[in-house]
Write a protein that holds these residues in place. Structure first.
Motif, PDB file in Angstrom:
ATOM      1  N   LEU A  73       0.851  -1.188   0.000  1.00 54.75           N
ATOM      2  CA  LEU A  73       0.000   0.000   0.000  1.00 54.75           C
ATOM      3  C   LEU A  73       0.887   1.237   0.000  1.00 54.75           C
ATOM      4  CD1 LEU A  73      -2.962  -0.416   2.549  1.00 54.75           C
ATOM      5  CD2 LEU A  73      -3.114  -0.244   0.059  1.00 54.75           C
ATOM      6  N   GLY A  74       0.428   2.280  -0.679  1.00 56.23           N
ATOM      7  CA  GLY A  74       1.058   3.584  -0.608  1.00 56.23           C
ATOM      8  C   GLY A  74       0.102   4.542   0.081  1.00 56.23           C
ATOM      9  N   GLN A  75       0.591   5.296   1.067  1.00 55.62           N
ATOM     10  CA  GLN A  75      -0.299   6.148   1.846  1.00 55.62           C
ATOM     11  C   GLN A  75       0.383   7.453   2.223  1.00 55.62           C
ATOM     12  OE1 GLN A  75      -1.102   3.798   5.390  1.00 55.62           O
ATOM     13  NE2 GLN A  75       0.612   4.731   6.458  1.00 55.62           N
ATOM     14  N   SER A  76      -0.423   8.393   2.703  1.00 57.29           N
ATOM     15  CA  SER A  76       0.084   9.663   3.198  1.00 57.29           C
ATOM     16  C   SER A  76       0.647   9.491   4.606  1.00 57.29           C
ATOM     17  CB  SER A  76      -1.044  10.697   3.213  1.00 57.29           C
ATOM     18  OG  SER A  76      -2.070  10.283   4.111  1.00 57.29           O
ATOM     19  N   LEU A  77       1.286  10.533   5.114  1.00 58.68           N
ATOM     20  CA  LEU A  77       1.820  10.479   6.474  1.00 58.68           C
ATOM     21  C   LEU A  77       0.725  10.240   7.506  1.00 58.68           C
ATOM     22  CD1 LEU A  77       4.453  13.376   6.485  1.00 58.68           C
ATOM     23  CD2 LEU A  77       4.927  10.943   6.819  1.00 58.68           C
ATOM     24  N   ASP A  78      -0.489  10.723   7.210  1.00 56.21           N
ATOM     25  CA  ASP A  78      -1.584  10.539   8.160  1.00 56.21           C
ATOM     26  C   ASP A  78      -2.447   9.322   7.835  1.00 56.21           C
ATOM     27  OD1 ASP A  78      -2.378  11.926   5.902  1.00 56.21           O
ATOM     28  OD2 ASP A  78      -3.684  13.330   6.950  1.00 56.21           O
ATOM     29  N   LEU A 207       0.398 -11.265  -4.631  1.00 56.37           N
ATOM     30  CA  LEU A 207       0.531  -9.890  -4.156  1.00 56.37           C
ATOM     31  C   LEU A 207      -0.861  -9.311  -3.961  1.00 56.37           C
ATOM     32  CD1 LEU A 207       2.025  -7.192  -3.622  1.00 56.37           C
ATOM     33  CD2 LEU A 207       1.976  -6.805  -6.110  1.00 56.37           C
ATOM     34  N   VAL A 208      -1.187  -8.937  -2.731  1.00 54.89           N
ATOM     35  CA  VAL A 208      -2.456  -8.269  -2.434  1.00 54.89           C
ATOM     36  C   VAL A 208      -2.186  -6.772  -2.537  1.00 54.89           C
ATOM     37  CG1 VAL A 208      -4.346  -7.998  -0.794  1.00 54.89           C
ATOM     38  CG2 VAL A 208      -3.059 -10.157  -0.880  1.00 54.89           C
ATOM     39  N   GLU A 209      -2.795  -6.145  -3.527  1.00 56.70           N
ATOM     40  CA  GLU A 209      -2.411  -4.778  -3.881  1.00 56.70           C
ATOM     41  C   GLU A 209      -3.397  -3.715  -3.412  1.00 56.70           C
ATOM     42  OE1 GLU A 209      -1.646  -2.476  -8.053  1.00 56.70           O
ATOM     43  OE2 GLU A 209      -0.688  -4.436  -7.808  1.00 56.70           O
ATOM     44  N   GLY A 210      -4.601  -4.067  -3.125  1.00 50.39           N
ATOM     45  CA  GLY A 210      -5.518  -3.011  -2.699  1.00 50.39           C
ATOM     46  C   GLY A 210      -6.967  -3.440  -2.824  1.00 50.39           C
ATOM     47  N   THR A 214      -9.105  -4.422   1.601  1.00 49.17           N
ATOM     48  CA  THR A 214      -8.692  -5.769   1.206  1.00 49.17           C
ATOM     49  C   THR A 214      -7.365  -6.145   1.852  1.00 49.17           C
ATOM     50  OG1 THR A 214      -9.874  -5.603  -0.894  1.00 49.17           O
ATOM     51  CG2 THR A 214      -8.119  -7.234  -0.765  1.00 49.17           C
ATOM     52  N   VAL A 215      -6.390  -5.245   1.789  1.00 49.19           N
ATOM     53  CA  VAL A 215      -5.102  -5.521   2.429  1.00 49.19           C
ATOM     54  C   VAL A 215      -5.289  -5.738   3.928  1.00 49.19           C
ATOM     55  CG1 VAL A 215      -2.848  -4.548   3.003  1.00 49.19           C
ATOM     56  CG2 VAL A 215      -3.746  -4.329   0.681  1.00 49.19           C
ATOM     57  N   LEU A 229       4.682  -1.067   3.082  1.00 49.03           N
ATOM     58  CA  LEU A 229       3.868   0.110   3.351  1.00 49.03           C
ATOM     59  C   LEU A 229       4.709   1.344   3.035  1.00 49.03           C
ATOM     60  CD1 LEU A 229       1.058   0.868   4.432  1.00 49.03           C
ATOM     61  CD2 LEU A 229       2.072   1.035   6.706  1.00 49.03           C
ATOM     62  N   THR A 230       4.377   2.008   1.935  1.00 51.71           N
ATOM     63  CA  THR A 230       5.134   3.180   1.510  1.00 51.71           C
ATOM     64  C   THR A 230       4.415   4.444   1.950  1.00 51.71           C
ATOM     65  OG1 THR A 230       6.010   2.005  -0.415  1.00 51.71           O
ATOM     66  CG2 THR A 230       6.121   4.403  -0.456  1.00 51.71           C
ATOM     67  N   THR A 231       5.157   5.315   2.621  1.00 50.41           N
ATOM     68  CA  THR A 231       4.595   6.554   3.151  1.00 50.41           C
ATOM     69  C   THR A 231       5.140   7.738   2.369  1.00 50.41           C
ATOM     70  OG1 THR A 231       4.508   5.541   5.346  1.00 50.41           O
ATOM     71  CG2 THR A 231       4.266   7.923   5.232  1.00 50.41           C
ATOM     72  N   ALA A 232       4.225   8.566   1.880  1.00 55.73           N
ATOM     73  CA  ALA A 232       4.597   9.754   1.112  1.00 55.73           C
ATOM     74  C   ALA A 232       4.539  10.987   2.009  1.00 55.73           C
ATOM     75  CB  ALA A 232       3.649   9.927  -0.071  1.00 55.73           C
ATOM     76  N   PRO A 233       5.373  11.982   1.747  1.00 56.79           N
ATOM     77  CA  PRO A 233       5.425  13.176   2.604  1.00 56.79           C
ATOM     78  C   PRO A 233       4.313  14.173   2.287  1.00 56.79           C
ATOM     79  CG  PRO A 233       7.057  13.366   0.880  1.00 56.79           C
ATOM     80  CD  PRO A 233       6.424  12.007   0.712  1.00 56.79           C
ATOM     81  N   LEU A 234       3.080  13.743   2.506  1.00 60.93           N
ATOM     82  CA  LEU A 234       1.954  14.660   2.368  1.00 60.93           C
ATOM     83  C   LEU A 234       0.899  14.312   3.400  1.00 60.93           C
ATOM     84  CD1 LEU A 234      -0.420  13.856  -0.626  1.00 60.93           C
ATOM     85  CD2 LEU A 234       1.206  12.212   0.264  1.00 60.93           C
ATOM     86  N   LEU A 235       0.071  15.288   3.724  1.00 62.01           N
ATOM     87  CA  LEU A 235      -1.023  15.118   4.676  1.00 62.01           C
ATOM     88  C   LEU A 235      -2.337  15.332   3.935  1.00 62.01           C
ATOM     89  CD1 LEU A 235       0.504  17.192   7.613  1.00 62.01           C
ATOM     90  CD2 LEU A 235       0.380  14.697   7.457  1.00 62.01           C
TER      91      LEU A 235
END
Length: 276
Positions: A73-78, A207-210, A214-215, A229-235
């Motif tokens: 999963l890719g997600q924001s900081l929050d 690979l369970v992608e989303g 589901t994940v 779990l990839t965290t991007a620098p945005l809120l």
């Protein structure tokens, strides 16, 4: 309806030329390209930099023997994977999307819930790097996926449409789609039942992608070997959540696992290994 879901281990035959993933940009890193080709062929041997980074990151997956269940999963900081309107293009950057495509190339099947298909009309193929396409798996208890969805119509790779055993399923729109009924309850399709059904078709590396729901279900069911779990620098502030499951009352019971971390451009990917 065609059942074309034969297992495809890393290093298997590449897709036809008209369905191949795009080649890396001209002037790419030859050492990294060679390391990636070796990984696709099932070889995870030490190599000098800069190819060593790819071997370090993906070598354990290639060396793993037996069934393997990953999630990403890719997600924001929050902790959100999309805005409150469902807009998700893009939370994480291009390096994380390349990482996702590498994971796709190293598994037999990529799994998404029907909500992801409805929201994104995703293709689930390998395009950012060289590599074979996995079988696409759509979890759809009530068979509500649009018959115009790319995974049901494009023929780019086999698709397994996993539906509830009592669902009213329309005829698949393309011969590359196989319908797979699985018992469902009020919570949907049980992750273990899904994995057993896929294994019965020779799809052991998954690979369970989303999406996040589901994940989270596969994580809560204890079926994941590794989670990226990839965290991007945005809120985002308010939106579609990423990982959510019924947690422990005390932090001593929180889910913990050995971790590795990789910098992917501006993003940070955390790999949690629940089972080596």
């Amino acid at each position: 309806m065609t059942d074309s879901t034969a297992p495809r281990a890393p290093g298997g035959s590449p897709p036809p030329a008209d369905d191949a993933a795009p080649a890396p940009p001209a002037g790419g890193d030859t050492a990294s390209d060679a390391a990636w080709e070796a990984l696709l062929a099932g070889r995870a041997r030490p190599v000098p930099p800069p190819g060593a980074e790819l071997v370090e990151r993906y070598g354990p997956l290639v060396a793993h023997r037996g069934p393997l269940v990953l999630a990403q999963l890719g997600q924001s900081l929050d902790g959100f994977i999309a805005s409150r309107t469902g807009h998700a293009e893009f939370v994480t950057g291009p390096q994380d999307r390349e990482h996702l495509h590498r994971l796709r190339a190293l598994v037999d099947a990529v799994v998404v819930g029907v909500g992801t298909v409805v929201a994104d009309d995703c293709r689930l193929t390998v395009r950012a790097v060289p590599g074979p396409h996995p079988t696409r798996v759509v979890l759809d208890p009530s068979a509500r996926a649009p018959l115009t969805a790319a995974v049901l119509t494009d023929g780019a790779a086999p698709t397994v449409w996993v539906v509830g055993e009592h669902a009213d399923v329309p005829a698949p729109p393309s011969p590359h789609v196989a319908v797979l009924p699985v018992p469902a309850d009020e919570h949907g399709l049980a992750p273990r039942a899904v994995l057993e059904a896929l294994a019965g078709r020779g799809l052991h590396r998954v690979l369970v992608e989303g999406g996040g729901r589901t994940v989270s279900r596969f994580l809560a069911a204890g079926t994941l070997d590794r989670l990226y779990l990839t965290t991007a620098p945005l809120l985002i502030g308010d939106g579609v959540p990423g990982i959510r499951f019924r947690g422990a009352d005390h932090l001593s019971g929180a889910l913990r696992a050995p971790v590795r971390r990789f910098v992917l451009g501006d993003d940070l990917c955390t790999e949690l290994t629940f089972r080596a």
